[in-house]
Design a protein around this motif. Structure first.
Motif, PDB file in Angstrom:
ATOM      1  N   ASP A 159      31.106  -6.088  41.953  1.00 40.47           N
ATOM      2  CA  ASP A 159      31.674  -6.733  43.143  1.00 40.47           C
ATOM      3  C   ASP A 159      30.825  -6.315  44.351  1.00 40.47           C
ATOM      4  O   ASP A 159      30.767  -5.131  44.686  1.00 40.47           O
ATOM      5  N   ALA A 186      31.163  -6.868  47.548  1.00 40.78           N
ATOM      6  CA  ALA A 186      31.888  -6.422  48.740  1.00 40.78           C
ATOM      7  C   ALA A 186      32.290  -4.953  48.626  1.00 40.78           C
ATOM      8  O   ALA A 186      32.090  -4.154  49.550  1.00 40.78           O
ATOM      9  N   THR A 187      32.858  -4.539  47.493  1.00 46.10           N
ATOM     10  CA  THR A 187      33.330  -3.146  47.330  1.00 46.10           C
ATOM     11  C   THR A 187      32.279  -2.242  46.712  1.00 46.10           C
ATOM     12  O   THR A 187      32.460  -1.026  46.695  1.00 46.10           O
ATOM     13  N   MET A 188      31.193  -2.842  46.184  1.00 44.09           N
ATOM     14  CA  MET A 188      30.158  -2.080  45.501  1.00 44.09           C
ATOM     15  C   MET A 188      30.759  -1.248  44.357  1.00 44.09           C
ATOM     16  O   MET A 188      30.414  -0.078  44.171  1.00 44.09           O
ATOM     17  N   ARG A 189      31.624  -1.904  43.588  1.00 45.30           N
ATOM     18  CA  ARG A 189      32.237  -1.290  42.412  1.00 45.30           C
ATOM     19  C   ARG A 189      31.961  -2.173  41.198  1.00 45.30           C
ATOM     20  O   ARG A 189      31.938  -3.407  41.290  1.00 45.30           O
ATOM     21  N   LEU A 209      32.868  -4.111  38.000  1.00 46.30           N
ATOM     22  CA  LEU A 209      34.046  -4.763  37.432  1.00 46.30           C
ATOM     23  C   LEU A 209      34.041  -4.687  35.914  1.00 46.30           C
ATOM     24  O   LEU A 209      35.109  -4.690  35.278  1.00 46.30           O
ATOM     25  N   PRO A 256      31.455   5.101  42.183  1.00 41.40           N
ATOM     26  CA  PRO A 256      30.783   4.102  43.043  1.00 41.40           C
ATOM     27  C   PRO A 256      29.401   3.768  42.508  1.00 41.40           C
ATOM     28  O   PRO A 256      28.863   4.470  41.641  1.00 41.40           O
ATOM     29  N   LYS A 277      21.355  -1.116  47.914  1.00 40.22           N
ATOM     30  CA  LYS A 277      22.609  -1.736  48.332  1.00 40.22           C
ATOM     31  C   LYS A 277      22.373  -2.731  49.458  1.00 40.22           C
ATOM     32  O   LYS A 277      22.973  -3.816  49.496  1.00 40.22           O
ATOM     33  N   ARG A 295      23.208  -6.811  49.312  1.00 40.57           N
ATOM     34  CA  ARG A 295      24.002  -7.527  50.328  1.00 40.57           C
ATOM     35  C   ARG A 295      23.190  -8.646  50.973  1.00 40.57           C
ATOM     36  O   ARG A 295      23.718  -9.719  51.282  1.00 40.57           O
ATOM     37  N   ARG A 312      34.909 -13.981  46.400  1.00 37.82           N
ATOM     38  CA  ARG A 312      34.033 -12.814  46.399  1.00 37.82           C
ATOM     39  C   ARG A 312      32.722 -13.186  45.707  1.00 37.82           C
ATOM     40  O   ARG A 312      32.670 -14.124  44.920  1.00 37.82           O
ATOM     41  N   GLU A 354      29.910 -11.980  43.152  1.00 43.99           N
ATOM     42  CA  GLU A 354      29.740 -11.061  42.044  1.00 43.99           C
ATOM     43  C   GLU A 354      28.280 -11.026  41.626  1.00 43.99           C
ATOM     44  O   GLU A 354      27.578 -12.050  41.673  1.00 43.99           O
TER      45      GLU A 354
END
Length: 953
Positions: free
Chosen positions: A364, A366-369, A371, A392, A406, A410, A457, A459
């Motif tokens: 993801d 936006a959250t940099m996690r 999925l 993270p 990162k 983005r 979002r 991905e």
């Protein structure tokens, strides 16, 4: 979760209408206000422009009156008759006053005047004006005269010992003010400094006084004066020559009319707009708002699952809603079926991703996690999939690369959202990732970005692959490349040192050989031996240069120097270079050109090197017959070909003929060599954009050819270079020139000194000294001040480069010293070294072994030495064999050959000479042969041409 407050559509629309009406009214009001301001300003500017004319009008009339009085004063007393005085009717009175301000004579007087001859103005209000001598010739302020107590203007003009005084009553001013007011439609007042109105162009206004302090502000339509039942805008000027102010009254009727019209328009527009909006909203509520509210209620029924009802019992307005309900229920069933299919596909996808070695994952942005991460990550990095998804994204990256990667993710996601990147675009990156045991692993990450619209979002989907083995192979390749570059550098260094070491003794050999070649006392056999020494030394030097050129080509250090040059001139030079050798071997050497432009753009030096190699091989391996060089324009550029009738090359040897240091069996049998010429030629042709080709048949001959893309250029015509004439001495009587020879080897200094001393006249022009290192050269420069320094670059104690820098610095610091010319002598053969030595301060560069003519040219150009040259002897033309002459005659025009045969049959040598002159430009060799036979009156040789032809037929 608290839902945001929602407005009904009707209220929202009403709010928008009110805001729009308010904004429109404000904008319209501002526009009306701005328009009124501009109109008022324009009106006032026009009226003010007219008001300024009053000053000019009044000043012009006063100037006319002043000029008239001055003209009257200049008249003699005898001419001041009543008729003349009547002409000056502007003034009501004219006096002549003495020094005591008494009236000495009256030239003109009014009907109610109370003055007389002898009357004194000393006690009147005019005394100060009359006593002010510096103001003579200027009008007085408005004042009431003693004569009749009426407002008047006075003008005094001095003429010798007399003072003339003229009086203008205000009736004169009143008249032209009234005239101006009637012309412009603008009343004008003449107001004294105390505010009292002295004159008015319109007496009906009945304005007695004005408050000047109040009205002296800039005129404005909002500050008006009421008089005569009308409103006026007073414009008050500064005090003029009469000590009074002119007040112009501007009427306000036009401004009031404009303002009222615009205000009526503004009110009417706002009222009509309000009515239109009220009417529109009433119909909008009936036709649109209420149906939307009903439609929303039916949608709530659909949301609760309540059926709308049969279409028969439903109001016709909502039949579309019934259709929506039916289609909605069908859509729900279709969604349920697709969900089942998606679950089955997900199960297949999971089985696939969990059983491949590459790691499949979803992130993801936006959250940099993460999925999802496939289980293969544990074999790659030692972490389980749950560990990766719980941490993270920084945990999957090296610390120094985390923020950078990162930010890149983005940035790419933002490009996807704004449509600058297609959804199917893939990225491939190599990333070093940490492992659980503390080590790192190199991975190849293939990613693509997807905008998940339902979840709103972006991905990032990716596949991570282990590339440790590939990285090891790349590292081994880099190490091998570095080793190869180091070996290549070592080879270049070895070749440079080898060149220096070989050129150094060659410098002594060829240097002394050049000195001995100038000695006239040697016998013919000894001279032949010297020529052998020189030729062998030159061959060895050429061999060294070929080896270095091959090394530079392999190292990528060869650069082409393109410039305009003459191809025909180059071929003439090649022909003259090999013609003597071909004549010695009894070979026929010919150069043919066809369709060549005057000049082309290319590297003439490298092309000359290739052609010399090819023609040299052709002459060397051709025992008998001919060598023909042909140059012609073709579609791809210019084609060069060298044909010979030599020993040829076997077919099994053609494949390796261009390999360095390779010779054919026939070549080794005929004459040795290094096998570098063809390899070097092929590399140079390839650098110039061509390909060297060969065709050969044993015992028949060979043909080497290549095509170069040499573009035709328009350039200044190159001057024809005269043949180099040998230097035989120095002109006597020149200023003495001190020459310093610097070299650590005496064997290198001696041939240089011997060569130059052999030219020295008596008394000597050249003086010589020698130094064995750079420090000795500096010391001798300080002591002896040489004009020329022949400087070796590689020496012990202090190199030639350092010595040159030091000498040039001393020359720059001491302008009174001699300007020494430093010529660098080096055994280096690299062009980079030349540029470096010139940058060190050397004035010229010459390689070892030195060439005498090159050295003489440098001394003549830089040291201004004048040499004595041997007389130039034109080359002896090469005569063709009889069969070649006959073959070339066969290609001439038939009428010309018939005329030549007739002249030969008659023995008319004058006609023969005239006919063969036409061949001079077309075929120089044929012309030279026929001209030689004609000059020798060799009629038999000429007749044999046709005798042989008849026999062959």
């Amino acid at each position: 979760m608290t839902l945001p407050h929602r407005l009904s559509f009707g209220r929202y629309n009403l709010l928008l209408e009110a805001v729009a009406l308010l904004l429109t009214s404000i904008i319209l009001f501002l526009a009306v206000w701005f328009t009124l301001t501009k109109l008022n300003q324009k009106y006032l500017d026009l009226r003010l422009a007219e008001a300024t004319r009053v000053h000019l009008f009044l000043k012009q009339h006063l100037n006319d009156s002043q000029a008239a009085l001055a003209s009257f004063i200049k008249l003699p007393d005898a001419e001041r008759t009543p008729k003349v005085i009547a002409l000056f009717s502007t003034f009501s009175e004219i006096y002549r006053i003495d020094q005591d301000l008494r009236i000495a004579q009256i030239y003109k007087a009014g009907s109610q005047i109370r003055t007389f001859v002898g009357f004194s103005f000393a006690t009147s209000k005019l005394s100060r004006y009359l006593a002010a001598n510096g103001e003579r010739g200027n009008f007085s302020e408005i004042m009431r005269g003693y004569e009749d107590d009426l407002p008047s203007i006075y003008l005094n003009i001095a003429a010798g010992d007399h003072l003339y005084l003229g009086r203008l009553n205000l009736d004169y001013v009143q008249n032209f003010l009234t005239q101006f007011s009637g012309y412009s439609g603008t009343p004008v007042l003449l107001v004294a400094q105390d505010g009292f109105v002295m004159l008015a162009s319109d007496p009906t206004l009945r304005i007695l006084a004005l408050d000047l302090k109040h009205w002296t502000q800039p005129p404005s339509p909002y500050r008006t004066l009421t008089a005569g039942g009308r409103h006026w805008i007073p414009v008050i000027s500064a005090p003029g020559a009469l000590g009074a102010r002119i007040v112009t009254l501007i009427p306000t009727e036009v401004l009031d009319t404009q303002r009222n019209a615009l205000l009526i328009f503004l009110v009417t527009f706002i009222g009509v707009s309000l009515l239109v909006r009220v009417f529109k909203n009433m119909h909008l509520n009936r036709l649109f708002t209420r149906p939307i509210a009903t439609f929303a209620a039916k949608m709530r029924d659909l949301e609760r699952g309540n059926a709308i009802g049969d279409s028969v019992n439903i109001n016709y307005r909502f039949k579309e809603l019934a259709d929506i309900d039916v289609h909605f229920r069908a859509m729900a069933a279709a969604i349920a079926q697709r969900e089942q299919s998606l679950r089955e596909s997900e199960q297949k996808y999971r089985v696939l991703t969990e059983n491949i070695k590459d790691v499949v994952w979803t992130l993801d942005v936006a959250t940099m996690r993460f999925l999802y991460v496939s289980p293969a990550v544990e074999a790659l990095r030692g972490f389980t999939a749950d560990d990766i998804m719980a941490a993270p994204v920084d945990a999957a990256l090296m610390p120094e690369m985390g923020e950078q990667l990162k930010a890149l993710v983005r940035q790419r996601a933002a490009a996807l959202l704004v449509g600058k990147m297609p959804a199917e675009h893939f990225y491939c990156d190599e990333i070093e990732q940490p492992r659980k045991d503390g080590t790192t692993v190199w991975t190849e990450v293939v990613t693509s970005y997807w905008h998940n619209v339902p979840l709103d979002r972006v991905e990032l989907h990716g596949v991570t692959r282990d590339i440790r083995e590939r990285k090891r192979a790349e590292l081994a390749l880099i190490v091998a490349k570095q080793q190869a570059e180091a070996a290549n550098c070592a080879k270049s260094m070895f070749l440079a040192n080898m060149s220096h070491e070989i050129r150094t003794p060659l410098n002594a050999i060829l240097g002394f050989a050049q000195v001995l070649a100038r000695d006239a006392s040697f016998s013919t056999a000894q001279r032949k031996q010297l020529r052998t020494i020189l030729r062998s030394g030159e061959h060895l030097l050429t061999l060294i240069d070929d080896i270095l050129d091959m090394a530079k080509i392999e190292a990528g250090r060869v650069q082409l120097h393109n410039a305009p040059f003459d191809v025909i001139g180059l071929m003439t030079e090649i022909e003259s270079l090999f013609q003597p050798r071909a004549r010695e071997q009894r070979l026929r050497l010919s150069v043919e050109t066809a369709g060549l432009p005057p000049q082309v753009l290319g590297d003439a030096l490298r092309l000359r090197q290739v052609l010399i190699n090819l023609v040299n091989n052709a002459v060397k391996f051709t025992p008998a017959g001919q060598v023909m060089v042909r140059v012609e324009a073709v579609a791809a550029g210019i084609q060069f070909s060298v044909h010979d009738t030599g020993i040829g090359i076997a077919s099994n040897e053609l494949a390796r003929i261009f390999d360095p240091f390779t010779q054919t069996e026939s070549g080794r049998r005929v004459q040795g060599g290094t096998g570098l010429g063809l390899a070097l030629s092929q590399q140079l042709v390839r650098l110039m954009g061509g390909q060297l080709r060969v065709e050969s048949v044993p015992d028949v001959g060979s043909c080497f050819a290549f095509v170069l893309p040499l573009a035709a250029v328009t350039a200044p015509e190159v001057a024809v270079m005269m043949p180099i004439r040998p230097v035989i001495g120095l002109m006597p009587g020149q200023p003495k020139c001190r020459v310093l020879i610097v070299d650590d080897l005496a064997d290198n200094r001696e041939p240089l000194r011997a060569l130059l001393e052999s030219l020295n006249p008596q008394p000597p022009v050249l003086e010589f000294r020698e130094a064995s290192n750079g420090q000795e050269a500096i010391d001798l420069w300080e002591e002896w001040q040489p004009q020329v320094i022949l400087m070796d670059m590689r020496m012990p104690v202090l190199s030639g480069e350092e010595a040159t820098r030091d000498i040039k610095l001393r020359m720059a610091a001491r302008p009174d010293t001699v300007r020494s010319v430093v010529v660098a002598l080096t055994a280096s053969a690299f062009e980079d070294d030349r540029q470096h030595m010139l940058a060190c301060g050397c004035d010229e560069f010459a390689r070892k072994p030195f060439r005498a003519e090159e050295l003489f040219g440098i001394l003549e150009r830089l040291a201004a030495l004048r040499f004595i040259y041997a007389e130039y002897a034109p080359p002896v033309p090469v005569l063709l064999a009889a069969d070649v002459v006959q073959e070339r005659l066969h290609h001439c025009a038939g009428t010309w050959r018939s005329a030549l045969k007739q002249a030969v049959d008659l023995g008319d040598f004058e006609q023969i000479n005239a006919l063969i002159k036409t061949l001079a430009d077309r075929d120089a060799a044929l012309y030279a042969t026929l001209a030689h036979w004609t000059d020798q009156y060799d009629l038999d040789a000429l007749l044999a041409l046709w005798t042989t032809e008849n026999t062959s037929q």
